[in-house]
Each structure stands twice: as structure tokens, then as C-alpha cells.
Design a protein around this motif. Structure first.
Motif, PDB file in Angstrom:
ATOM      1  N   LYS A  89       0.851  -1.412   0.085  1.00 18.54           N
ATOM      2  CA  LYS A  89      -0.220   0.000   0.012  1.00 18.54           C
ATOM      3  C   LYS A  89       0.901   1.267   0.001  1.00 18.54           C
ATOM      4  O   LYS A  89       0.418   2.236  -0.417  1.00 18.54           O
ATOM      5  CB  LYS A  89      -0.900  -0.055   1.188  1.00 18.54           C
ATOM      6  CG  LYS A  89      -2.193  -0.659   0.919  1.00 18.54           C
ATOM      7  CD  LYS A  89      -3.143  -0.675   2.206  1.00 18.54           C
ATOM      8  CE  LYS A  89      -4.159  -1.582   1.967  1.00 18.54           C
ATOM      9  NZ  LYS A  89      -5.263  -1.444   2.909  1.00 18.54           N
ATOM     10  N   GLN A  90       1.890   1.193   0.585  1.00 20.66           N
ATOM     11  CA  GLN A  90       2.893   2.613   0.812  1.00 20.66           C
ATOM     12  C   GLN A  90       3.902   2.480  -0.418  1.00 20.66           C
ATOM     13  O   GLN A  90       4.567   3.595  -0.406  1.00 20.66           O
ATOM     14  CB  GLN A  90       3.469   2.525   2.082  1.00 20.66           C
ATOM     15  CG  GLN A  90       2.575   2.552   3.210  1.00 20.66           C
ATOM     16  CD  GLN A  90       1.671   3.611   3.037  1.00 20.66           C
ATOM     17  OE1 GLN A  90       2.133   4.734   2.964  1.00 20.66           O
ATOM     18  NE2 GLN A  90       0.532   3.251   3.567  1.00 20.66           N
ATOM     19  N   VAL A  95       0.749   3.582  -5.084  1.00 28.46           N
ATOM     20  CA  VAL A  95      -0.082   4.718  -4.631  1.00 28.46           C
ATOM     21  C   VAL A  95      -0.476   5.383  -5.981  1.00 28.46           C
ATOM     22  O   VAL A  95      -1.693   6.039  -6.218  1.00 28.46           O
ATOM     23  CB  VAL A  95       1.006   5.779  -3.651  1.00 28.46           C
ATOM     24  CG1 VAL A  95       0.161   6.930  -3.395  1.00 28.46           C
ATOM     25  CG2 VAL A  95       1.174   4.900  -2.470  1.00 28.46           C
TER      26      VAL A  95
END
Length: 112
Positions: A89-90, A95
Motif C-alpha cells: 500500500k505504501q 499509490v
């Protein structure tokens, strides 16, 4: 054991990993994936075939689109995908992909 190895092999490609992360957000058709990745439809189809053969994604026909989703029925696969999607997710690319997906749907994906 072989089927489990195939899951990890399928996740070992950056484009397939990006597809899995996008499918972690919502179900998608090929043109939506293409609007984000900007690679040929045949390459996307090949990646989806690898993911489907490994049991990672499923597909269903919806009108003129085939909609792909993550396999949540196989508990081993679902657990691996949960860890994978949450762990990515990061990632900067993930992103960016997530931001692009906010503006794409099957009806407008060919315009992207």
C-alpha cells in the motif's frame, strides 16, 4: 505444494503484482488495467492468465466486459493476497496506480 509455489511465482512479476494490488482495491476489466499500466492488452491478458492459472484471480462476464477479481475462496491464496496487498500500500507505484484508478471505470477507460 506445487500450487502454492505457483502462487509465489505468479506474484514475482512487477506488473502482475501491480495488477493484484489494483484488484485489491476493486474488481476490474482489462481496459481499466490498461488505462493504469499502459501496456498492451495482449500482455495484460497474458499476465491475467498466469494469475488465473495460479488461482489468484477469478473472472466473470458482465455484458461486454470480463471482470477480474481476487480469489477470496481459497484461504491460502486469500491470506497471501491480504498480506501482499497490505504490504504494498505504501509503495510509490502502487499509490500512483491507486490515484489513477479513482478516475477510471469500464465506460471511460478507453478514453484514458
Amino acid at each position: 505444494m506445487n500450487s502454492k509455489v505457483e502462487v509465489f511465482k505468479a506474484l514475482g512479476d512487477s506488473n502482475r503484482l501491480r495488477i493484484v494490488c489494483m484488484l485489491g482495491i476493486r474488481d476490474l476489466c482489462v481496459c481499466e488495467i490498461n488505462a493504469v499500466l499502459h501496456i498492451s492488452m495482449s500482455t495484460i491478458s497474458s499476465h491475467l492468465k498466469v494469475l488465473r492459472n495460479a488461482g489468484i484471480v477469478t473472472s466473470k462476464k458482465d455484458g461486454r466486459w470480463i471482470i477480474y477479481s481476487l480469489n477470496k475462496k481459497d484461504s491460502f491464496v486469500a491470506d497471501i493476497l491480504n498480506v501482499t496487498v497490505n504490504g504494498m500500500k505504501q509503495d510509490e507505484t502502487v499509490v500512483q496506480d491507486t490515484q489513477k484508478l479513482k478516475h477510471i471505470n469500464p465506460k471511460n477507460c478507453s478514453e484514458q
